[in-house]
Design a protein around this motif. Structure first.
Motif, PDB file in Angstrom:
ATOM      1  N   GLY A  63      48.255  44.896  43.270  1.00 56.10           N
ATOM      2  CA  GLY A  63      48.950  44.737  42.006  1.00 56.10           C
ATOM      3  C   GLY A  63      49.350  43.300  41.721  1.00 56.10           C
ATOM      4  O   GLY A  63      49.680  42.947  40.596  1.00 56.10           O
ATOM      5  N   ARG A  64      49.330  42.449  42.746  1.00 56.71           N
ATOM      6  CA  ARG A  64      49.670  41.035  42.561  1.00 56.71           C
ATOM      7  C   ARG A  64      48.483  40.229  42.054  1.00 56.71           C
ATOM      8  O   ARG A  64      48.588  39.037  41.870  1.00 56.71           O
ATOM      9  N   HIS A  65      47.339  40.873  41.871  1.00 57.22           N
ATOM     10  CA  HIS A  65      46.151  40.124  41.463  1.00 57.22           C
ATOM     11  C   HIS A  65      46.428  39.302  40.216  1.00 57.22           C
ATOM     12  O   HIS A  65      46.903  39.810  39.209  1.00 57.22           O
ATOM     13  N   ASP A  66      46.165  38.025  40.310  1.00 61.86           N
ATOM     14  CA  ASP A  66      46.326  37.096  39.204  1.00 61.86           C
ATOM     15  C   ASP A  66      44.961  36.458  38.961  1.00 61.86           C
ATOM     16  O   ASP A  66      44.563  35.553  39.686  1.00 61.86           O
ATOM     17  N   PRO A  67      44.201  36.943  37.974  1.00 55.32           N
ATOM     18  CA  PRO A  67      42.856  36.416  37.759  1.00 55.32           C
ATOM     19  C   PRO A  67      42.842  34.917  37.480  1.00 55.32           C
ATOM     20  O   PRO A  67      41.873  34.236  37.769  1.00 55.32           O
ATOM     21  N   ASP A  68      43.922  34.394  36.947  1.00 55.26           N
ATOM     22  CA  ASP A  68      43.998  32.956  36.697  1.00 55.26           C
ATOM     23  C   ASP A  68      44.041  32.162  37.998  1.00 55.26           C
ATOM     24  O   ASP A  68      43.599  31.017  38.041  1.00 55.26           O
ATOM     25  N   ALA A  69      44.591  32.751  39.059  1.00 55.64           N
ATOM     26  CA  ALA A  69      44.682  32.046  40.335  1.00 55.64           C
ATOM     27  C   ALA A  69      43.292  31.770  40.903  1.00 55.64           C
ATOM     28  O   ALA A  69      43.057  30.696  41.471  1.00 55.64           O
ATOM     29  N   LEU A  70      42.379  32.705  40.752  1.00 54.00           N
ATOM     30  CA  LEU A  70      41.024  32.477  41.250  1.00 54.00           C
ATOM     31  C   LEU A  70      40.343  31.371  40.444  1.00 54.00           C
ATOM     32  O   LEU A  70      39.635  30.526  41.006  1.00 54.00           O
ATOM     33  N   ALA A  71      40.569  31.351  39.145  1.00 53.87           N
ATOM     34  CA  ALA A  71      40.018  30.287  38.301  1.00 53.87           C
ATOM     35  C   ALA A  71      40.646  28.945  38.676  1.00 53.87           C
ATOM     36  O   ALA A  71      39.960  27.919  38.751  1.00 53.87           O
ATOM     37  N   ARG A  72      41.971  28.931  38.909  1.00 58.76           N
ATOM     38  CA  ARG A  72      42.656  27.700  39.342  1.00 58.76           C
ATOM     39  C   ARG A  72      42.086  27.200  40.662  1.00 58.76           C
ATOM     40  O   ARG A  72      41.900  25.994  40.850  1.00 58.76           O
ATOM     41  N   SER A  73      41.821  28.132  41.561  1.00 59.63           N
ATOM     42  CA  SER A  73      41.281  27.745  42.869  1.00 59.63           C
ATOM     43  C   SER A  73      39.907  27.102  42.720  1.00 59.63           C
ATOM     44  O   SER A  73      39.629  26.064  43.331  1.00 59.63           O
ATOM     45  N   GLN A  74      39.057  27.696  41.899  1.00 61.09           N
ATOM     46  CA  GLN A  74      37.726  27.124  41.683  1.00 61.09           C
ATOM     47  C   GLN A  74      37.820  25.763  40.992  1.00 61.09           C
ATOM     48  O   GLN A  74      37.087  24.829  41.338  1.00 61.09           O
ATOM     49  N   ALA A  75      38.723  25.639  40.024  1.00 57.53           N
ATOM     50  CA  ALA A  75      38.913  24.358  39.342  1.00 57.53           C
ATOM     51  C   ALA A  75      39.435  23.299  40.321  1.00 57.53           C
ATOM     52  O   ALA A  75      39.026  22.134  40.262  1.00 57.53           O
ATOM     53  N   ALA A  76      40.321  23.706  41.225  1.00 61.78           N
ATOM     54  CA  ALA A  76      40.854  22.766  42.220  1.00 61.78           C
ATOM     55  C   ALA A  76      39.771  22.346  43.209  1.00 61.78           C
ATOM     56  O   ALA A  76      39.744  21.194  43.651  1.00 61.78           O
ATOM     57  N   ILE A  77      38.876  23.257  43.552  1.00 62.41           N
ATOM     58  CA  ILE A  77      37.748  22.910  44.423  1.00 62.41           C
ATOM     59  C   ILE A  77      36.885  21.861  43.730  1.00 62.41           C
ATOM     60  O   ILE A  77      36.494  20.857  44.327  1.00 62.41           O
TER      61      ILE A  77
END
Length: 165
Positions: free
Chosen positions: A104-118
């Motif tokens: 329930g904590r899934h934050d789809p923006d966090a995965l996008a942020r992670s890829q952008a940070a990479i």
């Protein structure tokens, strides 16, 4: 007037880890996922190293690994000398903060942020490694994702891993 757009320099993540250390961490991913092809296990490991580099470069960005990348990150965490050596190269030790599973904590923006940070750290993320928590196209032992960062500049929390970690 001519406008020039400079392309981002893409670094080779293999420059961050000694080949024998990459082989050791990759072997852990493969052992935790019986039947996994060595090439896939290595790709997962390399993506976890990119994630670690992004966390070190952006410690306050609230990054988290996907379920697949988490598998490689857990393997990296088990290899403490390798992780310490990587921290020396990156200039920051990225902490792991365990927490109970909760999809329930899934934050789809966090995965996008992670890829952008990479990408911002100079690496090219592999999009197939960054599916949401219900994407099972790459079967791994990790059963969930992570939440926002915990204390001491950690990059993310943690969840259970049924692969023996």
């Amino acid at each position: 007037m001519t406008t020039t757009i400079e392309s981002a320099v893409t670094r080779d993540v293999r420059d961050l880890i000694h080949p024998e250390d990459l082989a050791a961490v990759t072997a852990t991913v493969q052992r935790n996922n019986l039947g996994m092809d060595i090439a896939l296990a290595e790709l997962i490991t390399l993506e976890a190293i990119k994630f670690e580099a992004a966390c070190a470069a952006h410690p306050d960005a609230r990054l988290k690994p996907s379920r697949v990348v988490d598998e490689g990150w857990h393997a990296l965490i088990l290899h403490t000398r390798v992780k310490a050596s990587l921290a020396g190269r990156l200039g920051l030790f990225v902490h792991h903060v365990p927490e109970a599973p909760d999809t329930g904590r899934h934050d789809p923006d966090a995965l996008a942020r992670s890829q952008a940070a990479i990408t911002a750290a100079g690496y090219a993320p592999e999009p197939t490694m960054w599916g949401g928590p219900t994407d099972t196209s790459i079967p791994v032992a990790a059963s969930c994702e992570h939440s926002p960062p915990g204390p001491e500049g950690s990059c993310s929390g943690d969840c259970s891993n049924t692969g023996g970690n």
